[in-house]
Structure formats: structure tokens, C-alpha cells
Design a protein around this motif. Structure first.
Motif, PDB file in Angstrom:
ATOM      1  N   GLN A 233       0.845  -1.191   0.000  1.00 37.96           N
ATOM      2  CA  GLN A 233       0.000   0.000   0.000  1.00 37.96           C
ATOM      3  C   GLN A 233       0.878   1.238   0.000  1.00 37.96           C
ATOM      4  OE1 GLN A 233      -2.608   0.416   3.382  1.00 37.96           O
ATOM      5  NE2 GLN A 233      -3.815   2.064   2.453  1.00 37.96           N
ATOM      6  N   GLU A 234       0.437   2.294  -0.714  1.00 42.10           N
ATOM      7  CA  GLU A 234       1.164   3.551  -0.736  1.00 42.10           C
ATOM      8  C   GLU A 234       0.273   4.760  -0.454  1.00 42.10           C
ATOM      9  OE1 GLU A 234       4.738   2.859  -3.879  1.00 42.10           O
ATOM     10  OE2 GLU A 234       2.754   3.008  -4.777  1.00 42.10           O
ATOM     11  N   LEU A 235      -1.020   4.663  -0.774  1.00 45.95           N
ATOM     12  CA  LEU A 235      -1.916   5.819  -0.702  1.00 45.95           C
ATOM     13  C   LEU A 235      -2.932   5.695   0.424  1.00 45.95           C
ATOM     14  CD1 LEU A 235      -2.777   6.287  -4.490  1.00 45.95           C
ATOM     15  CD2 LEU A 235      -0.928   7.371  -3.187  1.00 45.95           C
ATOM     16  N   ASP A 236      -3.210   6.814   1.073  1.00 49.48           N
ATOM     17  CA  ASP A 236      -4.342   6.936   1.981  1.00 49.48           C
ATOM     18  C   ASP A 236      -5.621   6.681   1.171  1.00 49.48           C
ATOM     19  OD1 ASP A 236      -6.413   7.806   3.611  1.00 49.48           O
ATOM     20  OD2 ASP A 236      -5.608   9.825   3.901  1.00 49.48           O
ATOM     21  N   PRO A 237      -6.452   5.702   1.545  1.00 44.48           N
ATOM     22  CA  PRO A 237      -7.671   5.429   0.769  1.00 44.48           C
ATOM     23  C   PRO A 237      -8.573   6.641   0.597  1.00 44.48           C
ATOM     24  CG  PRO A 237      -7.245   3.638   2.304  1.00 44.48           C
ATOM     25  CD  PRO A 237      -6.262   4.724   2.634  1.00 44.48           C
ATOM     26  N   GLU A 238      -8.501   7.616   1.511  1.00 43.89           N
ATOM     27  CA  GLU A 238      -9.341   8.797   1.396  1.00 43.89           C
ATOM     28  C   GLU A 238      -9.054   9.605   0.122  1.00 43.89           C
ATOM     29  OE1 GLU A 238     -11.924  10.220   2.972  1.00 43.89           O
ATOM     30  OE2 GLU A 238     -12.132   8.396   4.160  1.00 43.89           O
ATOM     31  N   GLY A 257      -4.765  -4.270  -6.174  1.00 47.04           N
ATOM     32  CA  GLY A 257      -4.122  -2.982  -6.361  1.00 47.04           C
ATOM     33  C   GLY A 257      -4.419  -1.994  -5.256  1.00 47.04           C
ATOM     34  N   GLU A 258      -4.009  -0.751  -5.498  1.00 49.87           N
ATOM     35  CA  GLU A 258      -4.264   0.318  -4.533  1.00 49.87           C
ATOM     36  C   GLU A 258      -5.770   0.541  -4.356  1.00 49.87           C
ATOM     37  OE1 GLU A 258      -2.513   2.404  -1.752  1.00 49.87           O
ATOM     38  OE2 GLU A 258      -1.186   1.805  -3.407  1.00 49.87           O
ATOM     39  N   THR A 259      -6.520   0.320  -5.425  1.00 48.73           N
ATOM     40  CA  THR A 259      -7.973   0.498  -5.377  1.00 48.73           C
ATOM     41  C   THR A 259      -8.624  -0.431  -4.358  1.00 48.73           C
ATOM     42  OG1 THR A 259      -7.925   1.145  -7.718  1.00 48.73           O
ATOM     43  CG2 THR A 259     -10.070   0.529  -6.810  1.00 48.73           C
ATOM     44  N   TRP A 260      -8.045  -1.604  -4.161  1.00 48.12           N
ATOM     45  CA  TRP A 260      -8.616  -2.566  -3.206  1.00 48.12           C
ATOM     46  C   TRP A 260      -8.712  -1.963  -1.809  1.00 48.12           C
ATOM     47  CZ3 TRP A 260      -6.702  -4.701   1.307  1.00 48.12           C
ATOM     48  CH2 TRP A 260      -7.479  -5.721   1.875  1.00 48.12           C
ATOM     49  N   HIS A 261      -7.721  -1.183  -1.402  1.00 50.79           N
ATOM     50  CA  HIS A 261      -7.734  -0.604  -0.053  1.00 50.79           C
ATOM     51  C   HIS A 261      -8.906   0.360   0.109  1.00 50.79           C
ATOM     52  CE1 HIS A 261      -3.889  -2.313   1.188  1.00 50.79           C
ATOM     53  NE2 HIS A 261      -3.433  -2.033  -0.014  1.00 50.79           N
ATOM     54  N   ALA A 262      -9.179   1.151  -0.930  1.00 55.78           N
ATOM     55  CA  ALA A 262     -10.308   2.090  -0.860  1.00 55.78           C
ATOM     56  C   ALA A 262     -11.637   1.338  -0.843  1.00 55.78           C
ATOM     57  CB  ALA A 262     -10.251   3.048  -2.035  1.00 55.78           C
ATOM     58  N   LEU A 263     -11.728   0.253  -1.594  1.00 58.77           N
ATOM     59  CA  LEU A 263     -12.932  -0.569  -1.576  1.00 58.77           C
ATOM     60  C   LEU A 263     -13.098  -1.265  -0.238  1.00 58.77           C
ATOM     61  CD1 LEU A 263     -12.683  -2.221  -5.096  1.00 58.77           C
ATOM     62  CD2 LEU A 263     -14.583  -0.808  -4.315  1.00 58.77           C
ATOM     63  N   ASN A 264     -12.028  -1.847   0.249  1.00 61.35           N
ATOM     64  CA  ASN A 264     -12.071  -2.607   1.502  1.00 61.35           C
ATOM     65  C   ASN A 264     -12.403  -1.710   2.691  1.00 61.35           C
ATOM     66  OD1 ASN A 264     -11.570  -5.176   2.949  1.00 61.35           O
ATOM     67  ND2 ASN A 264      -9.836  -4.075   3.838  1.00 61.35           N
ATOM     68  N   GLY A 265     -11.969  -0.444   2.624  1.00 62.72           N
ATOM     69  CA  GLY A 265     -12.241   0.491   3.704  1.00 62.72           C
ATOM     70  C   GLY A 265     -13.581   1.190   3.580  1.00 62.72           C
ATOM     71  N   GLY A 266     -14.342   0.870   2.534  1.00 62.56           N
ATOM     72  CA  GLY A 266     -15.647   1.483   2.364  1.00 62.56           C
ATOM     73  C   GLY A 266     -15.608   2.922   1.888  1.00 62.56           C
ATOM     74  N   VAL A 267     -14.461   3.374   1.419  1.00 66.68           N
ATOM     75  CA  VAL A 267     -14.327   4.750   0.938  1.00 66.68           C
ATOM     76  C   VAL A 267     -15.035   4.912  -0.404  1.00 66.68           C
ATOM     77  CG1 VAL A 267     -12.679   6.520   0.206  1.00 66.68           C
ATOM     78  CG2 VAL A 267     -12.174   5.093   2.196  1.00 66.68           C
ATOM     79  N   ILE A 268     -14.947   3.880  -1.242  1.00 61.15           N
ATOM     80  CA  ILE A 268     -15.609   3.893  -2.546  1.00 61.15           C
ATOM     81  C   ILE A 268     -16.347   2.576  -2.746  1.00 61.15           C
ATOM     82  CG2 ILE A 268     -13.900   5.434  -3.607  1.00 61.15           C
ATOM     83  CD1 ILE A 268     -12.727   2.893  -4.993  1.00 61.15           C
ATOM     84  N   ALA A 269     -17.209   2.560  -3.749  1.00 69.33           N
ATOM     85  CA  ALA A 269     -17.849   1.332  -4.213  1.00 69.33           C
ATOM     86  C   ALA A 269     -17.251   0.957  -5.562  1.00 69.33           C
ATOM     87  CB  ALA A 269     -19.356   1.535  -4.340  1.00 69.33           C
TER      88      ALA A 269
END
Length: 331
Positions: A233-238, A257-269
Motif C-alpha cells: 500500500q502507498e496511498l491513503d484510501p481517502e 491494487g491500490e484500489t482494493w484498499h479504498a474498496l475494503n475500507g468502504g471509501v468507494i464502491a
């Protein structure tokens, strides 16, 4: 059918970065034109202090070429213990009409070249036309390759660089300024570097949030290269919440990928992923639509990139009579 063997030195003479950028664009367009079979890749993590090895296979139906690449990285003790690089790669090309092995080539350069080219393709499609300043979080081989590729598609005024290792940062500055003539500003913090960026490159082996959302300026284009496996991971999911999200492969980036972290954290769908980059190159979806938009290109790397790049190298080798043929199969 005879098989061609190409060494690392021969590969380096057979293709330039502009050709690689063209090959990667071809790969992305083909992928989104249903001309490619690109199965999910296999990654094997070996016990520490060893690293990982990935296997990527792709079939480009139009050209009737199947490629298979084995690529290792993170073997920090290799130079001392085995007299080998810390990362290596090998690519096999097969004629899909017969499945005969047509070429065996060194793949270590190709991985770096086509990954660098992917960042350049994203800059062409998504960065502001006025972009001139780059921030590089990470100063290793891939961070350098990104700069070599991006300079082919835009004028870089300066680079703000950060690394955990002061000596690596100084060496990066000396190498980039010496090779490319681009001024490098050494940043005392990640935040300082990121706040200067028109284009942000993250190319590390990071395992946490190296870049925070409130550091990103409006209009920034982010090239997220380092995260291609779970655990990285490199990016803050926010950062993803208010950004236009473009990926190379939605299947891969939402899984590894990096997108998985944002999905997993509920930041995006899942539906918040705007496009695969091939869709933008084909004109099916828009790229950047405003000067203030934050754009993210999440790249996990695709077998078809290896396929199109290696195929061009093979074709160039045949044309220039480079390499060694051997008889691999008996009738």
C-alpha cells in the motif's frame, strides 16, 4: 520452427522507450477491444529475507502470440550470496497457431520499461496539459524508469524526490540530473514533496499509507505503481473519495491494487471506478474533464503489456539479425 534466444544486452539494443510506450498503448486498446485473454496472475511470496515471484500469461488473439513471464523481486541478498540481481525476469513467446516456442528473452528490462511506459500513457490521457512538476515518492529503479518514460510525453521542469534512505536520494539526484538534465529537489518529507506535485509518482515497496489525502493539490495526477499484491500500500484510501479513478485492469486492481484498499475500507464502491485506461484511449470514456480534477491511475501490470512489448523486440531482432537460434523441438 527454431527458437530465438535474446540476452539482456541484446534486448536493451532492440527497443527504445518511445516504442515501448506505443506497445503499451496497443496493449491497453487490445485489452478493451476483446482481443486479449489475460488470466489473473500468480504471485508466490517466499520466506524472508527472500522476496516474491510472479507469473503472468497472456494471449493476444490478433497477433496470435502467447507470452509467459516469470518475474522476481525483493531478493536483497542475491548480489552478496549468489552473485545475482535482486530481481530477474524471463519471457517466453509462443506462436499460438502451433504453440511452438518462438523466443526466450531476458524479461528484467521489459518489466521496468513497460511499467514506466504505463505511467507515461496515463500522463498523456489524464494529466493537465500544463503539468510540469513531478513528485517522486521512491527513488529506485522503477521511479527512475517512470521519469525516463514521462519525459517522452511532457516537458518536466523539476522533480521533488523523497526516499527513506538519504544516500539513495542523493544518488537519485545525481543520476537523474546527469542522465536527463532534469533538476531534482531533495525533499525533507513526503508531505513537502507531494505538495509541489502536478504529477505524483509512488513507486515503492510500501506497506502502509505513505501519502495522505490532505497533501494532494487539486488538479494532481497520481501514478500509483508500487501496489500490485495484497499487503502492499502507498496511498491513503481517502484520496480515492473525490478522485477520478482509472485502472489498467479493474479485475486486478480491485483485487490486488491500490484500489482494493479504498474498496475494503468502504471509501468507494466498485461503480466508483471510472474506467480502465484502454476505454479512455479508445474514446469510450472521457479522461480529464477539468483542471481541478484529481486523477488516479492504479497500475498492477498486465500480461498483455509484456506480450506486445516482447513481440516488438522479437520482430526487431528478426529484422536486425540479432540473437541466437537453437533447435528446441524435434519433429
Amino acid at each position: 520452427m527454431r527458437t530465438l534466444l535474446l540476452t539482456k544486452e541484446e534486448v536493451s539494443r532492440l527497443i527504445c522507450m518511445k516504442e515501448v510506450i506505443d506497445a503499451v498503448e496497443e496493449a491497453y486498446r487490445a485489452f478493451n477491444s476483446s482481443q486479449v485473454q489475460n488470466p489473473g496472475y500468480i504471485g508466490i511470496h517466499l520466506p524472508e529475507p527472500r522476496g516474491e515471484i510472479d507469473f503472468k500469461v497472456g494471449y493476444y488473439e490478433v497477433k496470435e502470440v502467447i507470452s509467459m513471464k516469470a518475474s522476481s523481486g525483493g531478493f536483497a541478498n542475491n548480489p552478496k550470496l549468489h552473485g545475482l540481481p535482486s530481481g530477474m525476469g524471463t519471457i517466453l513467446l509462443f506462436d499460438a497457431r502451433s504453440c511452438a516456442l518462438t523466443c526466450v528473452m531476458d524479461g528484467s528490462l521489459i518489466t521496468g520499461l513497460r511499467t514506466g511506459a504505463s505511467g507515461a500513457v496515463s500522463v498523456k490521457a489524464l494529466a493537465r496539459k500544463s503539468a510540469r512538476t513531478i513528485a517522486s515518492i521512491g527513488t529506485g529503479n522503477q521511479a527512475r524508469m517512470q521519469i525516463r518514460a514521462i519525459k517522452e510525453v511532457m516537458n518536466i521542469a523539476e522533480i521533488h524526490a523523497w526516499s527513506r534512505t538519504p544516500d539513495a536520494l542523493l544518488q537519485y539526484k545525481a543520476d537523474i540530473e546527469g542522465e536527463l538534465g532534469i533538476p531534482v529537489v531533495i525533499s525533507d518529507s513526503k508531505k513537502t514533496a507531494v505538495e509541489q506535485a502536478d504529477i505524483l509518482i509512488t513507486a515503492t515497496r510500501g506497506k502502509g499509507e505513505l501519502v495522505q489525502a490532505d497533501w494532494i493539490r487539486p488538479g494532481t495526477h497520481i501514478v500509483a505503481i508500487g501496489t500490485d499484491q495484497r499487503g502492499k500500500q502507498e496511498l491513503d484510501p481517502e484520496i480515492f473519495r473525490n478522485a477520478k479513478i482509472v485502472v489498467d485492469s479493474a479485475a486486478q486492481c480491485t483485487e490486488k491494487g491500490e484500489t482494493w484498499h479504498a474498496l475494503n475500507g468502504g471509501v468507494i464502491a466498485y461503480d466508483d471506478v471510472h474506467a480502465e485506461i484502454g476505454e479512455i484511449l479508445l474514446g469510450r470514456k472521457p479522461g480529464r474533464e477539468s483542471e481541478e480534477e484529481i486523477t488516479i491511475f492504479d497500475s498492477t501490470g498486465m500480461a498483455v503489456q509484456d506480450n506486445t512489448t516482447a513481440s516488438r523486440i522479437y520482430e526487431n531482432a528478426l529484422e536486425k539479425n540479432v540473437g541466437t537460434f537453437f533447435d528446441f523441438f524435434e519433429r
